[in-house]
Design a protein around this motif. Structure first.
Motif, mmCIF file in Angstrom:
data_model
loop_
_atom_site.group_PDB
_atom_site.id
_atom_site.type_symbol
_atom_site.label_atom_id
_atom_site.label_comp_id
_atom_site.label_asym_id
_atom_site.label_seq_id
_atom_site.Cartn_x
_atom_site.Cartn_y
_atom_site.Cartn_z
ATOM 1 N N LEU A 239 -4.618 2.544 -12.314
ATOM 2 C CA LEU A 239 -4.191 2.700 -10.920
ATOM 3 C C LEU A 239 -5.338 2.404 -9.956
ATOM 4 O O LEU A 239 -6.441 2.911 -10.115
ATOM 5 N N LYS A 240 -5.057 1.581 -8.948
ATOM 6 C CA LYS A 240 -6.035 1.313 -7.891
ATOM 7 C C LYS A 240 -5.905 2.412 -6.834
ATOM 8 O O LYS A 240 -4.823 2.587 -6.255
ATOM 9 N N VAL A 241 -7.002 3.166 -6.603
ATOM 10 C CA VAL A 241 -6.980 4.314 -5.697
ATOM 11 C C VAL A 241 -8.068 4.158 -4.639
ATOM 12 O O VAL A 241 -9.207 3.816 -4.949
ATOM 13 N N LYS B 286 -1.612 -0.540 -4.245
ATOM 14 C CA LYS B 286 -2.767 0.346 -4.228
ATOM 15 C C LYS B 286 -2.306 1.694 -3.662
ATOM 16 O O LYS B 286 -1.506 1.742 -2.715
ATOM 17 N N TYR B 287 -2.811 2.773 -4.246
ATOM 18 C CA TYR B 287 -2.477 4.131 -3.809
ATOM 19 C C TYR B 287 -3.578 4.656 -2.908
ATOM 20 O O TYR B 287 -4.749 4.648 -3.286
ATOM 21 N N LEU B 288 -3.186 5.096 -1.695
ATOM 22 C CA LEU B 288 -4.147 5.627 -0.723
ATOM 23 C C LEU B 288 -3.803 7.078 -0.406
ATOM 24 O O LEU B 288 -3.000 7.347 0.503
ATOM 25 N N PRO B 289 -4.343 8.037 -1.169
ATOM 26 C CA PRO B 289 -4.098 9.447 -0.852
ATOM 27 C C PRO B 289 -4.938 9.902 0.339
ATOM 28 O O PRO B 289 -6.126 9.592 0.430
ATOM 29 N N VAL B 290 -4.307 10.628 1.245
ATOM 30 C CA VAL B 290 -4.959 11.141 2.454
ATOM 31 C C VAL B 290 -4.861 12.662 2.444
ATOM 32 O O VAL B 290 -3.797 13.215 2.164
ATOM 33 N N ASP B 291 -5.953 13.333 2.722
ATOM 34 C CA ASP B 291 -5.909 14.790 2.791
ATOM 35 C C ASP B 291 -7.047 15.285 3.678
ATOM 36 O O ASP B 291 -8.082 14.618 3.795
ATOM 37 N N GLU C 146 0.854 -1.190 0.000
ATOM 38 C CA GLU C 146 0.000 0.000 0.000
ATOM 39 C C GLU C 146 0.887 1.237 0.000
ATOM 40 O O GLU C 146 1.790 1.361 0.838
ATOM 41 N N LEU C 147 0.637 2.129 -0.949
ATOM 42 C CA LEU C 147 1.359 3.393 -1.039
ATOM 43 C C LEU C 147 0.453 4.472 -0.462
ATOM 44 O O LEU C 147 -0.516 4.896 -1.095
ATOM 45 N N VAL C 148 0.747 4.883 0.759
ATOM 46 C CA VAL C 148 -0.092 5.824 1.500
ATOM 47 C C VAL C 148 0.557 7.196 1.441
ATOM 48 O O VAL C 148 1.724 7.354 1.818
ATOM 49 N N GLU C 149 -0.185 8.199 0.970
ATOM 50 C CA GLU C 149 0.359 9.559 0.942
ATOM 51 C C GLU C 149 -0.417 10.465 1.882
ATOM 52 O O GLU C 149 -1.613 10.699 1.689
ATOM 53 N N HIS D 167 -0.792 -5.312 5.297
ATOM 54 C CA HIS D 167 -0.011 -5.274 4.056
ATOM 55 C C HIS D 167 1.241 -4.414 4.252
ATOM 56 O O HIS D 167 1.222 -3.435 5.012
ATOM 57 N N PRO D 168 2.334 -4.732 3.574
ATOM 58 C CA PRO D 168 3.499 -3.847 3.585
ATOM 59 C C PRO D 168 3.102 -2.442 3.123
ATOM 60 O O PRO D 168 2.247 -2.299 2.246
ATOM 61 N N LYS D 169 3.729 -1.446 3.710
ATOM 62 C CA LYS D 169 3.353 -0.059 3.411
ATOM 63 C C LYS D 169 4.564 0.782 3.080
ATOM 64 O O LYS D 169 5.646 0.614 3.640
ATOM 65 N N VAL D 170 4.328 1.709 2.162
ATOM 66 C CA VAL D 170 5.233 2.822 1.928
ATOM 67 C C VAL D 170 4.419 4.081 2.185
ATOM 68 O O VAL D 170 3.382 4.302 1.550
ATOM 69 N N VAL D 171 4.859 4.879 3.142
ATOM 70 C CA VAL D 171 4.146 6.114 3.483
ATOM 71 C C VAL D 171 4.922 7.307 2.932
ATOM 72 O O VAL D 171 6.105 7.482 3.220
ATOM 73 N N LEU D 172 4.248 8.105 2.109
ATOM 74 C CA LEU D 172 4.825 9.339 1.587
ATOM 75 C C LEU D 172 4.347 10.507 2.435
ATOM 76 O O LEU D 172 3.144 10.680 2.650
ATOM 77 N N PHE D 173 5.286 11.298 2.924
ATOM 78 C CA PHE D 173 4.936 12.539 3.632
ATOM 79 C C PHE D 173 5.823 13.625 3.044
ATOM 80 O O PHE D 173 6.939 13.859 3.496
ATOM 81 N N LEU D 174 5.320 14.259 1.990
ATOM 82 C CA LEU D 174 6.134 15.102 1.119
ATOM 83 C C LEU D 174 5.926 16.586 1.409
ATOM 84 O O LEU D 174 5.207 16.977 2.316
ATOM 85 N N GLY D 175 6.589 17.404 0.575
ATOM 86 C CA GLY D 175 6.346 18.841 0.596
ATOM 87 C C GLY D 175 6.770 19.548 1.854
ATOM 88 O O GLY D 175 6.354 20.672 2.113
#
Length: 315
Positions: free
Chosen positions: A125-127, A100-105, A73-76, A146-154
């Motif tokens: 893309l699975k969103v 799967k891409y999980l955008p958070v805002d 899971e690619l969590v942003e 599931h294994p995760k990659v968390v993006l915390f950018l900007g």
């Protein structure tokens, strides 16, 4: 009406030193203004991190140690318009990674626009979008193994005071499993002549972005802020390494907020603190990470060494 918004505005303006949280910048108008900010010549942050995502995509993927056939899971957190992330998503899709891409805002508006855009640009893309505050969403991450990659950018972490950033990183670490990864984007400490214009552009977009928060209070809480009676004031010193933004009262005045049934008094030149933007170096980041299980794997720099993306792993 958002009860948290109402409470936070009341608490912030009732404090001896008035504050308004930067997370409330992002209504529909605020979202649009921030997109304009990201495209300003003075606002180097987005361009610098885009440089990394555009030109070092393979380095990012290699450092994250992910395998094409292992689902993750690619969590942003704080996805915004996804401009930088799309560079990574395109490569992951083209190389047949299973994710799967999980955008958070915090902004539903931003999430809806992002998902619609991704459906057009990257239809395979699975969103799965998630609306909410970072801290609340971190709790929900624990539900998935599931294994995760968390993006915390900007350099979004830069909007937190250091103690809050430590708490955030600790909570993020606790929400992840061993070997999960975090890609953390931070703005690096630089001279005032580079940093300050990013928060005080000549065209006045950043000013409008800050003052729009008063418009939002007017619209959502039945207030009578006279926007012209307030100014935008950014401050930065390289020694401290923190840019601060204030809304300043141009005169002695009173503002009524109907939803609170209260009147707030402002002195001439009184400041409302709206935002910090902490700038980092390795020493400061090490302090932020010290109470977590997140360890640095690598550090990627843009071509001007203005910005860094750190790859972290939970160990």
């Amino acid at each position: 009406m958002n009860s948290n918004f109402k409470k936070d505005i009341n608490d912030g303006l009732s404090s001896p030193i008035k504050t308004l949280s930067s997370k409330y910048f992002y209504d529909t108008a605020g979202d649009a203004l921030f997109v304009k900010i990201m495209n300003l010549p003075e606002y180097y942050l987005t361009k610098a991190e885009f440089d990394i995502f555009k030109n070092q995509t393979q380095n990012i993927i290699k450092s994250l140690n992910i395998e094409p056939d292992t689902f993750f899971e690619l969590v942003e957190l704080g996805a915004g318009d996804g401009t930088k992330t799309k560079e990574l998503l395109k490569v992951l899709i083209s190389e047949n990674y299973n994710f799967k891409y999980l955008p958070v805002d915090i902004s539903n508006n931003a999430l809806d626009k992002l998902k619609a855009n991704l459906n057009t640009e990257l239809p395979t893309l699975k969103v799965s979008k998630k609306q909410g505050d970072y801290f609340d969403v971190l709790d929900s991450l624990k539900a998935s193994n599931h294994p995760k990659v968390v993006l915390f950018l900007g350099s979004n972490i830069g909007n937190m005071e250091d103690e809050q950033a430590k708490l955030f990183i600790s909570k993020l670490s606790n929400s992840l499993n061993i070997s999960d990864n975090v890609l953390l984007g931070v703005d690096l400490i630089k001279s005032k002549d580079i940093v300050l214009p990013a928060y005080n552009d000549k065209s006045g977009v950043t000013k409008a972005f800050n003052l729009n928060l008063l418009n939002r209070i007017n619209n959502e809480l039945d207030a009578d802020f006279n926007i012209d009676a307030f100014s935008h004031q950014p401050e930065y010193t390289e020694k401290e390494g923190i840019a601060r933004s204030f809304i300043v009262s141009n005169k002695e005045q009173e503002v009524r907020i109907g939803a609170l049934d209260k009147v707030f008094k402002f002195k001439k030149d009184e400041k409302i603190h709206t935002e910090i933007s902490r700038k980092y170096n390795d020493t400061i980041l090490n302090t932020i990470l010290e109470n977590s299980q997140l360890k640095k794997v690598t550090k990627l720099l843009d071509s001007k060494s203005y910005f860094a993306d750190y790859i972290l792993i939970k160990s």
